[in-house]
Scaffold this motif. Structure first.
Motif, PDB file in Angstrom:
ATOM      1  N   ILE A  80     -30.797  -6.964 -12.233  1.00 45.93           N
ATOM      2  CA  ILE A  80     -31.762  -8.065 -12.235  1.00 45.93           C
ATOM      3  C   ILE A  80     -32.755  -7.953 -11.063  1.00 45.93           C
ATOM      4  CG2 ILE A  80     -30.438  -9.783 -10.906  1.00 45.93           C
ATOM      5  CD1 ILE A  80     -31.889 -10.616 -14.259  1.00 45.93           C
ATOM      6  N   GLU A  81     -32.300  -7.304  -9.973  1.00 46.94           N
ATOM      7  CA  GLU A  81     -33.191  -7.167  -8.798  1.00 46.94           C
ATOM      8  C   GLU A  81     -34.461  -6.395  -9.150  1.00 46.94           C
ATOM      9  OE1 GLU A  81     -29.719  -5.190  -7.323  1.00 46.94           O
ATOM     10  OE2 GLU A  81     -29.517  -6.853  -8.699  1.00 46.94           O
ATOM     11  N   ILE A  82     -34.362  -5.646 -10.258  1.00 45.26           N
ATOM     12  CA  ILE A  82     -35.501  -4.822 -10.636  1.00 45.26           C
ATOM     13  C   ILE A  82     -36.743  -5.687 -10.885  1.00 45.26           C
ATOM     14  CG2 ILE A  82     -35.417  -4.652 -13.163  1.00 45.26           C
ATOM     15  CD1 ILE A  82     -35.230  -1.620 -12.680  1.00 45.26           C
ATOM     16  N   GLU A  91     -45.568   2.212  -2.568  1.00 41.31           N
ATOM     17  CA  GLU A  91     -44.706   2.143  -1.382  1.00 41.31           C
ATOM     18  C   GLU A  91     -43.454   1.322  -1.685  1.00 41.31           C
ATOM     19  OE1 GLU A  91     -44.463   3.566   1.620  1.00 41.31           O
ATOM     20  OE2 GLU A  91     -46.020   4.869   0.791  1.00 41.31           O
ATOM     21  N   ALA A  92     -43.673   0.158  -2.303  1.00 41.03           N
ATOM     22  CA  ALA A  92     -42.531  -0.711  -2.599  1.00 41.03           C
ATOM     23  C   ALA A  92     -41.643  -0.085  -3.670  1.00 41.03           C
ATOM     24  CB  ALA A  92     -43.029  -2.071  -3.049  1.00 41.03           C
ATOM     25  N   SER A  93     -42.268   0.655  -4.606  1.00 45.99           N
ATOM     26  CA  SER A  93     -41.472   1.250  -5.692  1.00 45.99           C
ATOM     27  C   SER A  93     -40.508   2.308  -5.166  1.00 45.99           C
ATOM     28  CB  SER A  93     -42.358   1.917  -6.734  1.00 45.99           C
ATOM     29  OG  SER A  93     -43.334   1.072  -7.166  1.00 45.99           O
ATOM     30  N   LEU A 100     -32.335   3.363  -8.237  1.00 44.05           N
ATOM     31  CA  LEU A 100     -31.981   3.930  -9.541  1.00 44.05           C
ATOM     32  C   LEU A 100     -31.136   5.186  -9.388  1.00 44.05           C
ATOM     33  CD1 LEU A 100     -35.182   3.476 -11.714  1.00 44.05           C
ATOM     34  CD2 LEU A 100     -33.005   2.279 -11.870  1.00 44.05           C
ATOM     35  N   LEU A 101     -31.547   6.056  -8.443  1.00 44.72           N
ATOM     36  CA  LEU A 101     -30.768   7.285  -8.240  1.00 44.72           C
ATOM     37  C   LEU A 101     -29.348   6.923  -7.829  1.00 44.72           C
ATOM     38  CD1 LEU A 101     -30.530  10.367  -8.049  1.00 44.72           C
ATOM     39  CD2 LEU A 101     -31.331  10.246  -5.709  1.00 44.72           C
ATOM     40  N   MET A 263     -42.826   3.287 -12.995  1.00 43.14           N
ATOM     41  CA  MET A 263     -41.832   2.282 -12.645  1.00 43.14           C
ATOM     42  C   MET A 263     -42.192   0.882 -13.131  1.00 43.14           C
ATOM     43  SD  MET A 263     -39.088   3.029 -11.330  1.00 43.14           S
ATOM     44  CE  MET A 263     -38.779   4.611 -12.054  1.00 43.14           C
ATOM     45  N   GLN A 264     -43.335   0.743 -13.788  1.00 42.39           N
ATOM     46  CA  GLN A 264     -43.774  -0.579 -14.226  1.00 42.39           C
ATOM     47  C   GLN A 264     -43.956  -0.589 -15.739  1.00 42.39           C
ATOM     48  OE1 GLN A 264     -44.235  -3.175 -12.238  1.00 42.39           O
ATOM     49  NE2 GLN A 264     -43.924  -2.070 -10.334  1.00 42.39           N
TER      50      GLN A 264
END
Ligand code: HEM
Length: 585
Positions: A80-82, A91-93, A100-101, A263-264
């Protein structure tokens, strides 16, 4: 008289009443419309029904695979933090890639028995596997050549060049491009590897004398970018002498935009992305890079066709914002063969490649050929910096290439007459070969290789339905203690011939394997070895961060989450062999 005056008076009785035939035809038209609408509804319903049925079938099959229970149909197994990363910039990604890794690594501990599990990324399932036999099933399959859908996001930048194309286009391109990476052609690139390696040696001298630790990644990346520009396009961008060079910046920024988009999920549909400021910015930057590649191609084509003799020149192209991108085109007499020339020769001789086709391949090689090698070299330096005995042993081997201990080093420590390290010389350095292999085992530049299953497959007794994205987890593959005892230990000796016999051929595949393996593998290995040998000849590296502080994150390549801090010491050659006290700060 007005025009109205001349109109005959409208006689309503003269309007013909609808004939029985025309009222019949409109009835038929209505009927046909109703039938067509019903038919369309039926086809639509049937399509959706079949789709839902095949989704249900796929989901049932997928859910039989080992894997965590999906939290809910929208998020799947995504934490859910995603959600807090929605709209986050590159930068934030980075935190997200790291998370994820780590999540995937965590699952590998739970599903270690068959070394296969599935995850729901939202409503899309992916299968992750890392057993050599299963990796072989995927990578050696001649019909499993389609990449995962994430590669589609590279299309605006790389078109459908070798990395991103599929089917017949990929087959014909691969056939055409393989000869460009032949061993004989590699010989022509060796002087570039040596020269740029020397530039890096010179750059590091200042750093070593300053006594300050550095982040090794940008230093190495500038070198690999210079190498790739010169070998692929035949132009010099001078990234090492001017790390803030506008071309380098454009390449990095396009890479960042791509990662941010990856990532989006809300950015995935073109219709949304290109309406946003970020999407427009990405398009603009990509266009500048494309314009630049095409300008270099056309310039070179002109030169080849008109047999013009060129003097050294600089070409520049506006980036729309900030300073223009500029590259130095060497004089014809000094120009070395570049990969692009081989493609242009084919084009000029009537081959099937158009200028645009050459453009997408050049962009592909620029993209795929510098970051992978830069990270491999950075990780190897980092590992050597923690393993002094290995570094000492390697230095002794590298020294054996030079006539005497002072060759290449003047009394003041600067470069003397430089000895070119040839491909034949590199072949003699067996320990260097083991060091590079071990570096790529522990830190594979490409940690995941994705394929899209075109038909149902049986893997370790589990059915993986058609359409599923399957990832070979190269990062985990090489941590198998049965194949690599003490897997976390940096031990190049495990690649000595006496220690590596009988190993499963797919237990170690940093360059992938099978039909879609890395076409630039020999190029990368020669570049890595020559530049590393040059560096080790002059310097000793000490890594400052303990391994537990250097965290991996999985972007396009395996990167450190924080800078890799390294201290560089000059080796001093007082006609004594290399040893620890023999260095100055
Ligand atoms: C240490 C350096 C490198 C590593 C670890 C590496 C690794 C890989 C891997 C794992 C793949 C397969 C990717 C996939 O199937 O998804 C690949 C493909 C590829 N690599 Fe490399 N690579 C390196 C350097 C290079 C260089 C220097 C070049 C070019 C000069 C290059 C060009 C390519 C291309 C064009 C492909 C796509 C091949 C195809 O699909 O037919 N790579 N690389």
């Amino acid at each position: 008289m007005s025009t109205l005056d001349v109109s005959p008076e409208l006689d309503v009785t003269s309007i013909p009443s609808p004939s029985p035939i025309s009222s019949g035809s409109s009835f038929y038209i209505i009927l046909i419309r109703i039938i067509l609408t019903c038919l369309l509804c039926f086809i639509g319903y049937y399509y959706l029904y079949k789709k839902a049925q095949s989704m249900r079938r796929r989901n049932q099959m997928i859910d039989k695979l080992p894997g965590p229970k999906s939290f809910n149909p929208l998020m799947g197994n995504l934490p859910i933090e995603i959600l807090k990363y929605i709209g986050a910039d590159y930068e934030a990604s980075k935190d997200l890639y790291y998370m994820l890794l780590n999540a995937v690594r965590g699952y590998t501990q739970i599903y270690d028995s068959d070394r296969i599990f599935r995850l729901w990324l939202g409503w899309e399932p992916v299968v992750i596997l890392w057993k050599p036999e299963n990796v072989e099933t995927i990578l050696s399959n001649n019909f499993l050549l389609d990449k995962s859908s994430q590669y589609d996001l590279l299309h605006p930048w790389l078109g459908t060049g070798l990395l991103t194309s599929t089917g017949n286009k990929w087959r014909s391109r691969r056939k055409l491009l393989v000869p460009a990476f032949h061993f004989k052609i590699l010989h022509d690139f060796v002087p570039v590897f040596n020269e740029q390696g020397n530039v890096m040696v010179d750059r590091l001298r200042e750093i070593a004398r300053s006594g300050q630790p550095i982040d090794i990644v940008p230093v190495v990346t500038a070198c690999t970018l210079d190498i790739i520009c010169e070998t692929i396009m035949g132009v010099s961008i001078g990234a090492q002498n001017n790390p803030n060079n506008s071309y380098c910046r454009a390449v990095y920024e396009v890479g960042e935009c791509f990662l941010e988009r990856l990532m989006q999920p809300s950015y995935w549909p073109d219709a949304i992305y290109y309406r946003l400021e970020r999407g427009k910015e990405f398009r603009r930057k990509v266009q500048h890079l494309h314009d630049f590649t095409m300008k270099v191609i056309r310039d070179r084509k002109d030169e080849m066709m008109n047999k013009q003799v060129r003097r050294p020149s600089t070409i520049s192209l506006s980036t729309g914002s900030g300073e223009p991108i500029s590259l130095t085109m060497p004089a014809s007499s000094e120009r070395r063969l570049a990969f692009m020339d081989l493609l242009l020769k084919h084009h000029i001789n009537g081959g099937e490649l158009s200028e645009e086709d050459i453009g997408e391949e050049v962009d592909t090689f620029m993209f795929e050929g510098h970051d992978t090698t830069a990270m491999a070299m950075s990780w190897i330096i980092y590992l050597l910096g923690h393993n002094m005995e290995v570094q000492d042993r390697l230095a002794l081997e590298v020294d054996s290439l030079f006539d005497d201990l002072n060759s290449e080093i003047k009394a003041d420590g600067s470069n003397g007459s430089t000895t070119e390290i040839t491909l034949d010389a590199i072949k003699q350095l067996k320990y260097l070969d083991c060091v590079v292999k071990e570096g790529l085992r522990l830190c594979p530049s490409v940690p995941l290789i994705g394929r899209s299953a075109t038909e149902d497959m049986t893997i370790s007794g589990h059915t993986v339905p058609a359409g599923t994205v399957i990832y070979c987890f190269i990062y985990q593959l090489r941590r198998d203690p049965e194949i690599f005892p003490d897997p976390e230990v940096f031990n190049p000796d495990r690649f000595l011939p006496e220690n590596s016999g009988g190993r499963h051929p797919f237990a170690y595949v940093p360059f992938s394997a099978g039909p879609r393996n890395c076409i630039g593998q020999k190029f990368a290995l020669a570049e890595l070895k020559i530049v590393l040998a040059r560096l080790i000849r002059h310097y000793r590296f000490v890594s400052l961060d303990q391994p537990d502080k250097v965290l991996f994150t999985m972007e396009m390549v395996l990167r450190p989450k924080v800078p890799i801090k390294v201290k560089v010491y000059e080796r001093v050659f007082n006609r004594t062999p290399f040893s620890s006290p023999n260095m100055v700060q």
